[in-house]
Every structure is written in C-alpha cells, then in structure tokens.
Design an enzyme around this catalytic site. Structure first.
Site, short mmCIF file in Angstrom:
data_model
loop_
_atom_site.label_atom_id
_atom_site.label_comp_id
_atom_site.label_asym_id
_atom_site.label_seq_id
_atom_site.Cartn_x
_atom_site.Cartn_y
_atom_site.Cartn_z
N SER A 37 0.85 -0.91 -0.05
CA SER A 37 0.09 -0.01 -0.24
C SER A 37 1.08 1.23 -0.23
CB SER A 37 -0.97 0.02 1.32
OG SER A 37 0.18 -0.02 2.08
N ASP A 329 -2.27 8.52 7.80
CA ASP A 329 -3.83 7.85 8.16
C ASP A 329 -2.92 6.74 9.48
OD1 ASP A 329 -1.95 5.60 7.02
OD2 ASP A 329 -4.16 5.61 5.62
N HIS A 332 -0.16 5.19 7.21
CA HIS A 332 1.26 5.58 5.62
C HIS A 332 1.51 7.22 5.91
CE1 HIS A 332 -2.22 2.28 4.43
NE2 HIS A 332 -0.45 1.76 3.75
#
Ligand SMILES: *[C@@H]1O[C@H](CO)[C@@H](O)[C@H](O)[C@H]1NC(C)=O
Ligand SMILES: *[C@@H]1O[C@H](CO)[C@@H](O)[C@H](O)[C@H]1NC(C)=O
Ligand SMILES: *[C@@H]1O[C@H](CO)[C@@H](O)[C@H](O)[C@H]1NC(C)=O
Length: 365
Positions: A37, A329, A332
């Site tokens: 991600s 977040d 990340h």
C-alpha cells in the site's frame, strides 16, 4: 576537517550534475513498481478487500482526487517517476489498457506481502508472487510490441525496478498473533531469515525476467506508526520490539544487496541498491522541525489513540495542515514525507540514505 572537505566536495560533485536532471529528460525507458500500500495506485480498487483507498479524503491533495493511493497526495513512486523525467505517473497494472506498457507499470497491492498468507484477513490482495505473474504477462505483450523476446530483454535491461515488501509480513502477519500463527512457529530471527530467503528467490525471478537496475525499499519504523502506538497504548514512544524486528529485516536485506552485487562469478550482471527508509523516517520523527513537520505521533486522518486506532474512514475530515504531519493515516506517510524520502534516495546528499549508491547513479549505469 577532512570530513568537512569531503562533504563540500560531495556537494560540488552533485551540483555539477544538476543540469542533467533538472532539465527533465526521461532517464530510463521504463519504470516497474512492485509492492504494497505504500505505492499501490489503484490495483486494489476492484478487489474484495478492506484494504482500499478509493474514497475521500484519500487523494484530497492529488490532482485527480481519490485513485486508490493510501495518501493525501503523491506516493514515493509518483515522486520517483517525476525525478526520473517521466511526464506522467506510472499506471496501475489492473487498469492499464496496453497502450503505454512500454513506459512501465505499477503492480503494487495494499495488504500484500512476501508470504502468501500475509494480509489474508483483509481480503483479496495481489501477493508478490502474483505480481511477478502479472509482470510475466506484461513481458509477453512487450515482446509482441517490440518483435521478439531478445529485443524485449535488451529493452528491459535499461529499465528501473522498485520493490517494496515486508511491512505487511510483520504488521499483518507475524505481529498479528490473534489471527496468524507464524509467531508460534518461528522466532523473530527465524521468521526474518525465512522471509529474506523467500524474497531472494522472488527477486531472482524478476532478474530472470530481465531486471538489472533494482532498488529495494528498506522497512520504515513500523513501531512508530499511529496504528502500533495506539495498539500498544504507548502514547508518544515508538514500540521498540517491533522496530527491532524491522531493523533485523533491514540488516538482512542489506546483506542480500551485498550478496547479489558481489556474487563472485558476477553471474547476475545487475545492480541492486537498498533505500534506508528506517533512518530517514526516524530522523524526521526525532527532529520534526528540521523537516517542516509539527506532528509525528498522530495520524492526520483517523480516530482513537494517536488517531491510529481506526484508520482513515470514508469522508472523514482530515487535519488541515497536512504538510505538517508525517503520518497521513494509521499506517502511511503523507505526501510531504514521501517527497522528502524520494528526493533523498534519488540524489543522496547523505550517504546513509542509500546503499551502496543512489537511484540517480543506478539508472545512469
Ligand atoms: C488507454 O489509456 C490512455 C491513458 O489513460 C488513454 O489516453 C487512451 O485513450 C486509452 N486507449 C484506449 C485504446 O482505450
Ligand atoms: C502522554 O504524553 C503526554 C506528553 O508527554 C502527557 O502529557 C500525557 O499525560 C501522556 N498520557 C498518558 C496516558 O500517559
Ligand atoms: C544523515 O542521515 C542520518 C540518518 O537519517 C542522520 O542521522 C544524519 O544526521 C544525517 N547526516 C547529515 C549530515 O545530515
């Protein structure tokens, strides 16, 4: 004194080189991205998974809004494409229509790991093994376009490959003991060594497919993410046992870089570099103001302790001053943090950021 002189010479050396990259000529014919991600740009959008970011406020600062990037703006790979002189970002494999595959593709998938079971509890994801299979399909198309596999491999040898896995093998496997039993089967050392062995054979497979200029993304301090800090009620201090594990991974990854570069028969005819995300991130977390950050232990978007207990939800209102946050977040980094890491690894003024040299020098080889 000697080191000061060396430092000045280092700066001078790089200043002379500036014109070649500031001009923005595309430095490699193609750029291929494999990972999770941290660099996913939409490959998970059509999968059945909780690991998705195709909703606001993700992309709030991105030119085309939410795209599947787990970030307010650009990822490390986006900035790297810009440094390398590409006029557009590298498209996601899952939504490429075949017209621009010669420029490269992004295969990254949120929740993916080196190990197959990693991230399973979140739903579908494209593991590193599957990303390699997707790349094999791309190679067949490239052979067709260029008129044969020899022409394709000559072409691909000049490309830049960026690989970043491992975070989920710890976050969403080894240290998630309620769901995965790897921590009952292996000590951290055993797990890490098995992980590196598997990673090595996957990287060699990519080498077999023609990769010759490869950057390996070291793991960041996962123990400092708002998710782990909230989960351990650690308030403002990073979770040490997790940081120790990722540093062990990084240590073995660096040894792997040496082994692959120095294999005595030079069979590989390739160069691998290691990107030191751990120390770069720790430096920013420990000296935030030196890098323009104000908040390093709370997420910009998320709720609960450290804003990391529940990660950024659809249509949640994020923080206003996003450039002042290191974490976007629970897991990340923000665009601001990605920008710094990409600049430091592309053209390294600090030799500790890359090993044995930076991306600029790798792509010039
Ligand atoms: C393929 O995608 C590119 C970029 O998104 C677009 O410009 C082009 O028109 C598309 N081609 C086809 C055949 O759909
Ligand atoms: C967390 O740290 C802050 C700042 O050091 C302190 O004021 C606060 O009391 C701490 N909270 C807990 C629950 O320990
Ligand atoms: C180089 O980077 C390391 C790790 O990020 C940091 O500790 C060190 O202070 C930096 N050195 C300079 C001269 O900026």
């Amino acid at each position: 004194m000697a080191s000061y002189t060396q430092f000045v010479m280092f700066i001078l050396f790089y200043s002379f080189m500036l014109p070649t990259w500031v001009v923005g000529k595309q430095q490699v014919p193609c750029y291929f991205i494999f990972g999770d991600s941290l660099v996913d740009n939409g490959n998970n959008n059509h999968l059945v998974t909780f690991a998705k970011a195709i909703y606001l406020p993700h992309g709030i600062d991105f030119s085309s809004g939410p795209t599947g990037r787990f970030c307010n703006g650009r990822t490390f790979a986006d900035f790297m494409a810009e440094h390398l002189g590409f006029t557009s970002h590298i498209p996601p494999f899952s939504f490429s229509n075949g017209s621009n595959i010669l420029l490269g593709l992004n295969y990254a998938s949120a929740a993916a790991g080196i190990r197959r079971e990693t991230g399973r509890h979140l739903g579908d994801r494209i593991t590193f093994d599957q990303q390699l299979q997707n790349h094999e399909l791309t190679l067949m198309s490239i052979s067709d376009i260029l008129g044969g596999s020899d022409l394709a491999s000559t072409y691909l040898q000049k490309c830049f490959y960026h690989i970043g896995f491992g975070s989920n093998d710890y976050l969403n496997n080894y240290f998630l003991t309620a769901i995965y039993d790897t921590s009952n089967m292996f000590t951290v050392e055993e797990f890490t060594k098995a992980l590196i062995r598997q990673y090595r054979s996957q990287i060699l497979k990519l080498h077999n497919y023609g990769a010759r200029k490869v950057a390996l993304h070291g793991l960041g301090p996962i123990g400092c993410t708002p998710y782990e800090m909230s989960r351990h009620f650690s308030n403002e201090s990073c979770v040490e046992y997790i940081n120790e594990a990722v540093q062990l991974f990084n240590h073995h990854l660096k040894l792997l870089v040496d082994e692959l570069n120095n294999n005595n028969r030079n069979l590989l005819n390739a160069k691998f570099i290691y990107l030191n995300f751990y120390d770069m991130s720790m430096e920013a977390i420990q000296k935030p103001s030196a890098f323009g950050f104000r908040v390093v232990n709370n997420a910009c978007c998320g709720t609960g302790l450290n804003n990391g207990a529940v990660t950024c939800l659809p249509f949640e209102i994020p923080c206003q001053d996003r450039d002042a946050y290191f974490f976007w977040d629970a897991y990340h980094s923000t665009e601001a943090a990605n920008k710094i890491a990409s600049r430091r690894t592309y053209l390294a003024l600090n030799q500790s950021d890359v090993y044995p040299f930076d991306i600029y020098h790798l792509v010039q080889l």
